[in-house]
Each structure stands twice: as C-alpha cells, then as structure tokens.
Design a protein around this motif. Sequence first.
Motif, PDB file in Angstrom:
ATOM      1  N   TYR A 187       0.861  -0.995  -0.035  1.00  0.00           N
ATOM      2  CA  TYR A 187      -0.047  -0.092  -0.096  1.00  0.00           C
ATOM      3  C   TYR A 187       0.901   1.253   0.008  1.00  0.00           C
ATOM      4  O   TYR A 187       1.719   1.249   0.623  1.00  0.00           O
ATOM      5  CB  TYR A 187      -0.940  -0.025   1.202  1.00  0.00           C
ATOM      6  CG  TYR A 187      -1.909   1.156   1.218  1.00  0.00           C
ATOM      7  CD1 TYR A 187      -3.081   1.069   0.244  1.00  0.00           C
ATOM      8  CD2 TYR A 187      -1.825   2.268   1.757  1.00  0.00           C
ATOM      9  CE1 TYR A 187      -3.789   2.351   0.174  1.00  0.00           C
ATOM     10  CE2 TYR A 187      -2.839   3.425   1.577  1.00  0.00           C
ATOM     11  CZ  TYR A 187      -3.628   3.278   1.054  1.00  0.00           C
ATOM     12  OH  TYR A 187      -4.721   4.256   0.941  1.00  0.00           O
ATOM     13  N   ILE A 223      -6.734   0.305  -2.700  1.00  0.00           N
ATOM     14  CA  ILE A 223      -7.078  -0.751  -1.770  1.00  0.00           C
ATOM     15  C   ILE A 223      -5.998  -0.822  -0.711  1.00  0.00           C
ATOM     16  O   ILE A 223      -5.046  -0.571  -0.810  1.00  0.00           O
ATOM     17  CB  ILE A 223      -7.131  -2.091  -2.403  1.00  0.00           C
ATOM     18  CG1 ILE A 223      -7.482  -3.320  -1.899  1.00  0.00           C
ATOM     19  CG2 ILE A 223      -5.719  -2.348  -3.250  1.00  0.00           C
ATOM     20  CD1 ILE A 223      -7.800  -4.479  -2.847  1.00  0.00           C
ATOM     21  N   THR A 224      -6.397  -0.864   0.442  1.00  0.00           N
ATOM     22  CA  THR A 224      -5.926  -0.945   1.818  1.00  0.00           C
ATOM     23  C   THR A 224      -5.216  -2.416   2.005  1.00  0.00           C
ATOM     24  O   THR A 224      -5.514  -3.249   1.249  1.00  0.00           O
ATOM     25  CB  THR A 224      -6.687  -0.912   3.109  1.00  0.00           C
ATOM     26  OG1 THR A 224      -7.670  -2.020   3.238  1.00  0.00           O
ATOM     27  CG2 THR A 224      -7.578   0.615   3.054  1.00  0.00           C
ATOM     28  N   GLU A 231      -5.488  -4.366   4.209  1.00  0.00           N
ATOM     29  CA  GLU A 231      -6.335  -5.361   4.764  1.00  0.00           C
ATOM     30  C   GLU A 231      -7.409  -5.786   3.980  1.00  0.00           C
ATOM     31  O   GLU A 231      -7.741  -7.079   3.819  1.00  0.00           O
ATOM     32  CB  GLU A 231      -7.439  -4.580   5.935  1.00  0.00           C
ATOM     33  CG  GLU A 231      -6.390  -4.569   7.268  1.00  0.00           C
ATOM     34  CD  GLU A 231      -5.661  -5.761   7.893  1.00  0.00           C
ATOM     35  OE1 GLU A 231      -6.337  -6.878   7.901  1.00  0.00           O
ATOM     36  OE2 GLU A 231      -4.278  -5.904   7.976  1.00  0.00           O
ATOM     37  N   GLU A 232      -7.893  -5.025   2.945  1.00  0.00           N
ATOM     38  CA  GLU A 232      -8.716  -5.185   2.013  1.00  0.00           C
ATOM     39  C   GLU A 232      -7.995  -6.432   0.915  1.00  0.00           C
ATOM     40  O   GLU A 232      -8.696  -7.502   0.633  1.00  0.00           O
ATOM     41  CB  GLU A 232      -9.404  -3.988   1.028  1.00  0.00           C
ATOM     42  CG  GLU A 232     -10.332  -3.215   1.786  1.00  0.00           C
ATOM     43  CD  GLU A 232     -10.638  -1.846   0.977  1.00  0.00           C
ATOM     44  OE1 GLU A 232     -11.829  -1.707   0.660  1.00  0.00           O
ATOM     45  OE2 GLU A 232      -9.807  -1.200   0.665  1.00  0.00           O
ATOM     46  N   ARG A 240      -7.927  -9.899   2.457  1.00  0.00           N
ATOM     47  CA  ARG A 240      -9.401 -10.723   2.401  1.00  0.00           C
ATOM     48  C   ARG A 240      -9.462 -11.077   0.910  1.00  0.00           C
ATOM     49  O   ARG A 240     -10.379 -11.928   0.986  1.00  0.00           O
ATOM     50  CB  ARG A 240     -10.245  -9.839   3.093  1.00  0.00           C
ATOM     51  CG  ARG A 240     -10.180  -9.556   4.513  1.00  0.00           C
ATOM     52  CD  ARG A 240     -11.575  -8.682   5.084  1.00  0.00           C
ATOM     53  NE  ARG A 240     -11.654  -7.723   4.402  1.00  0.00           N
ATOM     54  CZ  ARG A 240     -11.440  -6.432   4.985  1.00  0.00           C
ATOM     55  NH1 ARG A 240     -10.642  -6.239   5.745  1.00  0.00           N
ATOM     56  NH2 ARG A 240     -11.851  -5.174   4.225  1.00  0.00           N
ATOM     57  N   LEU A 241      -9.063 -10.655  -0.104  1.00  0.00           N
ATOM     58  CA  LEU A 241      -9.320 -11.072  -1.387  1.00  0.00           C
ATOM     59  C   LEU A 241      -9.303 -12.714  -1.479  1.00  0.00           C
ATOM     60  O   LEU A 241      -8.311 -13.176  -1.041  1.00  0.00           O
ATOM     61  CB  LEU A 241      -8.457 -10.457  -2.207  1.00  0.00           C
ATOM     62  CG  LEU A 241      -8.633  -9.195  -2.886  1.00  0.00           C
ATOM     63  CD1 LEU A 241      -7.711  -8.618  -4.043  1.00  0.00           C
ATOM     64  CD2 LEU A 241     -10.204  -8.951  -3.525  1.00  0.00           C
ATOM     65  N   THR A 260      -7.487 -17.193   1.200  1.00  0.00           N
ATOM     66  CA  THR A 260      -7.426 -15.905   0.853  1.00  0.00           C
ATOM     67  C   THR A 260      -6.031 -15.520   0.414  1.00  0.00           C
ATOM     68  O   THR A 260      -5.116 -16.187   0.892  1.00  0.00           O
ATOM     69  CB  THR A 260      -7.776 -15.011   1.851  1.00  0.00           C
ATOM     70  OG1 THR A 260      -6.983 -15.074   3.178  1.00  0.00           O
ATOM     71  CG2 THR A 260      -9.403 -15.060   2.454  1.00  0.00           C
ATOM     72  N   ILE A 264     -10.206  -6.276  -8.801  1.00  0.00           N
ATOM     73  CA  ILE A 264     -10.106  -5.065  -8.153  1.00  0.00           C
ATOM     74  C   ILE A 264     -10.797  -3.895  -9.244  1.00  0.00           C
ATOM     75  O   ILE A 264     -11.729  -3.064  -8.633  1.00  0.00           O
ATOM     76  CB  ILE A 264      -8.723  -4.644  -7.754  1.00  0.00           C
ATOM     77  CG1 ILE A 264      -8.126  -5.581  -6.651  1.00  0.00           C
ATOM     78  CG2 ILE A 264      -8.660  -3.173  -6.955  1.00  0.00           C
ATOM     79  CD1 ILE A 264      -6.659  -5.429  -6.302  1.00  0.00           C
ATOM     80  N   ARG A 320     -14.656  -2.430  -9.089  1.00  0.00           N
ATOM     81  CA  ARG A 320     -14.776  -1.186  -8.304  1.00  0.00           C
ATOM     82  C   ARG A 320     -14.994   0.212  -9.418  1.00  0.00           C
ATOM     83  O   ARG A 320     -14.935   1.223  -8.942  1.00  0.00           O
ATOM     84  CB  ARG A 320     -13.600  -0.812  -7.349  1.00  0.00           C
ATOM     85  CG  ARG A 320     -13.536  -1.852  -6.343  1.00  0.00           C
ATOM     86  CD  ARG A 320     -12.090  -1.510  -5.827  1.00  0.00           C
ATOM     87  NE  ARG A 320     -11.718  -2.479  -4.669  1.00  0.00           N
ATOM     88  CZ  ARG A 320     -11.424  -2.291  -3.345  1.00  0.00           C
ATOM     89  NH1 ARG A 320     -11.062  -1.035  -3.112  1.00  0.00           N
ATOM     90  NH2 ARG A 320     -11.140  -3.192  -2.380  1.00  0.00           N
TER      91      ARG A 320
END
Length: 171
Positions: free
Chosen positions: A94, A115-116, A118-119, A122-123, A130, A149, A153
């Motif tokens: 990031y 995208i963080t 953390e996001e 989780r992908l 994940t 992504i 989005r």
Amino acid sequence: MNFVIVDKSRFKDAVRAYWLWKELNAFIRNSHNRGINFPEAISETVACYALGYELNRSSGGDARDPKTGVIVEFKATSNWDRDTSSFSPKKSFYPLFFIRLNQKIDKAYIYDLDITEEELKRLPMNKKETFEDQQKQGRRPRFSILKEIIEPRNLEPVALVDFRKEIVKSL
C-alpha cells in the motif's frame, strides 16, 4: 535504498527502451506462442515520471513518494485484456498502482488501486484461501487485478503515458 528522480531524460530513455522491447517482443512472438513480459525498467520508470515518484533502484518497494516518504508498489501487464499479478509472500502493498499497456496504440494507463492492505489480504484466491492465507504459507498469491479490483470497483486510470507522443497526462 537507492532512490532516483525520474527526470525527462530518464523518461525518454524508458520510451526508447519501450520501442526496443516492443520490437524484440514481436520478433519472439513470431516464432513462439508467448512474448516477453513488460519490463519493470520501463513500466516503473514511466509510472514514476507520471506520478512524481522516485524510482527505487534497490530492494524494498518499487518507488517512494518524495513528499511523504511512503513506499509504493507497481504491478503491470502488457496484455490489455487480461493479467495475472503475483505478490511476494512477505511484503505489504500500500499504496498499490497498476500499469495497463495497450500495445496496439502504444499507451499505458496507470490506475491507483486505492485498496488497503487489509482489503487486499481478504481477497479470495480460490474457494478456500484468501490472499493472506497464501502469504502465511509462504506462497506467492496470484490473481487478476483487472477482474478482482479494477472492474468490480469501476476504477478509472489516474494517468496516461503515450509512448508515440512521448507525453504523460494526468486523468
């Protein structure tokens, strides 16, 4: 770390390298079914120039924002319609940018994936794992940034590199 400013001269060198790569890639694709990946030396250099980042010429991230000191990561594809990006099992990512090359018109589109970490962790990589699960196993998570992504989005590029005109535009 060894950071360098990508000035106009370095940008023009990367543009010249693009044309050499494109010619070699076409030559190889003529006799083999796969070409050569889009070299980081080109994609990262033009992205740094377009975004005002310093290029990292050692390990530990691809670039640095000179205003904040934040380390930046780039992923790229030379296939307009699809991609598979792989990630280190050890690094965090990031901010993360994606460079999408359209070889037919010799333009590269740069996306801020916004995208963080953390996001990203989780992908889903498959039905059971994940991104983070695969990293914890020491594996290199691989997936399509376009499909996972950018498209969901509805992300638009933030910059454009036109190799024919040797210019950069903010979008």
